[in-house]
Design an enzyme around this catalytic site. Structure first.
Site, PDB file in Angstrom:
ATOM      1  N   ARG A 199      14.885 -17.666 -45.730  1.00 49.70           N
ATOM      2  CA  ARG A 199      13.712 -18.519 -45.912  1.00 49.70           C
ATOM      3  C   ARG A 199      13.715 -19.285 -47.241  1.00 49.70           C
ATOM      4  NH1 ARG A 199      12.442 -14.582 -42.347  1.00 49.70           N
ATOM      5  NH2 ARG A 199      13.974 -13.544 -43.618  1.00 49.70           N
ATOM      6  N   THR A 200      13.919 -18.545 -48.334  1.00 48.41           N
ATOM      7  CA  THR A 200      13.737 -19.168 -49.650  1.00 48.41           C
ATOM      8  C   THR A 200      14.801 -20.237 -49.917  1.00 48.41           C
ATOM      9  OG1 THR A 200      12.915 -17.005 -50.334  1.00 48.41           O
ATOM     10  CG2 THR A 200      13.281 -18.629 -52.073  1.00 48.41           C
ATOM     11  N   LYS A 210      35.371 -13.778 -60.553  1.00 43.77           N
ATOM     12  CA  LYS A 210      36.489 -13.540 -61.492  1.00 43.77           C
ATOM     13  C   LYS A 210      35.973 -12.920 -62.781  1.00 43.77           C
ATOM     14  CE  LYS A 210      38.635 -17.853 -59.992  1.00 43.77           C
ATOM     15  NZ  LYS A 210      38.797 -19.232 -60.474  1.00 43.77           N
ATOM     16  N   ARG A 247      17.993 -17.049 -57.629  1.00 40.67           N
ATOM     17  CA  ARG A 247      17.640 -15.701 -57.155  1.00 40.67           C
ATOM     18  C   ARG A 247      18.680 -14.745 -57.711  1.00 40.67           C
ATOM     19  NH1 ARG A 247      16.057 -13.780 -51.135  1.00 40.67           N
ATOM     20  NH2 ARG A 247      14.114 -14.677 -51.878  1.00 40.67           N
ATOM     21  N   HIS A 291       8.410 -13.070 -57.502  1.00 41.80           N
ATOM     22  CA  HIS A 291       8.850 -14.049 -56.497  1.00 41.80           C
ATOM     23  C   HIS A 291       7.686 -15.055 -56.401  1.00 41.80           C
ATOM     24  CE1 HIS A 291      10.720 -15.897 -53.167  1.00 41.80           C
ATOM     25  NE2 HIS A 291      10.909 -14.873 -52.371  1.00 41.80           N
TER      26      HIS A 291
END
Ligand code: CP
Length: 317
Positions: free
Chosen positions: A58-59, A86, A108, A136
């Site tokens: 969704r986000t 890496k 995120r 959030h």
């Protein structure tokens, strides 16, 4: 319009007027998104980079759609294929991208506080798309917009947030936002899934679903965040559903017009009955997804305007 933020890192730093500003502008975008021509140009010429170090449906998709609808050049960093693999650090990755002059960075990250740290190192606007168990903010804003549409107001409502509160950034941002807008918040769940610092939240806490749901206007269910659990927090999913899963019998204790919310992704049959989740007379779960695009368009427009104003101020001013 009042919105003074350089970044959107959490609900904690927002004034109620700033929350209203985001929601009012979002309503304009709800209308635009429902129209045939969904395009605006307030982000034209700007570059938006989405960096998702955790999975998202969704986000991430709604931030991408939001940016494209407003005319931004949107780049989704494929974190699995990046030099993070890496050993490059989050900060070095951010500094590298910052050198390419992005305007909006959507991040995120699994660690609480990582997005705030990153925001200190770059000279563009940063939007927190969820950091660990911390915040959030766009989820809480889209939840607020959904409630405002469904209930006609966002104050003096009784809202029950149910389930895995301890591991939920959605719960934390919602508790903060609903409190700022003068609503009564009830948390319902087993003691093992309540955060230790619950006393500081200014909320009522219930262990029993039927007692906690009594006469509430809004029932917000949460996902069991198994990926953040490092031990046995519940006896079994079957037992959990029996005690805390939302079904018609438990919902009957809420107001007859109470709405059902869930941020997604849902575990049907664990925290919510699938039929109730799909009941369009009670569930606003799909509305939440729709509001997500509008809220993210509004948040990015407001931050872009503040960024533009800051860039116009001479260095020695
Ligand atoms: N609500 C939410 O954050 O969903 P995603 O994990 O799919 O983005």
């Amino acid at each position: 319009m009042t919105f003074r933020q350089k970044h959107l890192l959490g609900i904690e730093g927002l004034h109620p007027d700033e929350i209203r500003t985001v929601l009012d502008l979002s309503e304009k975008y709800v209308d635009l998104n429902r129209s045939a021509n969904k395009h605006g140009d307030v982000l034209k010429g700007l570059t938006q980079i989405n960096m998702f170090f955790e999975n998202s449906t969704r986000t991430q998709s709604s931030f991408e759609i939001a940016g494209k609808r407003l005319g931004a050049d949107v780049m989704n960093m494929a974190m699995q294929a990046s030099s993070i693999k890496k050993g490059e650090t989050l900060i070095d990755t951010a500094l590298t991208l910052n050198a390419m002059h992005p305007d909006l960075l959507v991040v995120r990250h699994p660690h609480s506080g990582a997005v705030n740290l990153l925001a200190e190192k770059v000279n563009c606007a940063v939007l927190n798309a969820g950091d660990g168990k911390h915040e959030h903010p766009t989820q809480a804003l889209l939840d607020a917009l959904t409630i405002r549409y469904a209930k006609g107001r966002l104050h003096r409502l009784s809202v029950a947030i149910c389930g895995d509160i301890a591991h939920s950034r959605v719960a934390r941002s919602n508790i903060l936002l609903l409190g700022k807008m003068e609503n009564r918040v009830r948390l319902i769940g087993p003691p093992t899934l309540m955060p230790a610092e619950i006393g500081a939240f200014g909320v009522e806490v219930f262990e029993d679903m039927e007692e906690g749901l009594k006469d509430v206007d809004v029932v917000m269910m949460l996902r069991l965040q198994k990926e953040r659990m490092d031990g046995g927090f519940i006896p079994s999913e079957r037992e959990y559903y029996h005690r805390y899963g939302l079904d018609a019998e438990k919902l009957a204790h809420a107001k007859p017009d109470a709405i059902i919310m869930h941020p997604g992704p849902m575990n049907r049959g664990v925290e919510i009955d699938g039929t109730l989740a799909d009941d369009i007379n009670r569930s606003v779960i799909q509305d939440q997804v729709e509001m997500g695009v509008a809220v993210r368009m509004a948040a990015m427009e407001l931050l872009a305007k503040n960024l533009e104003a800051a860039r116009k101020v001479p260095e020695d001013a």
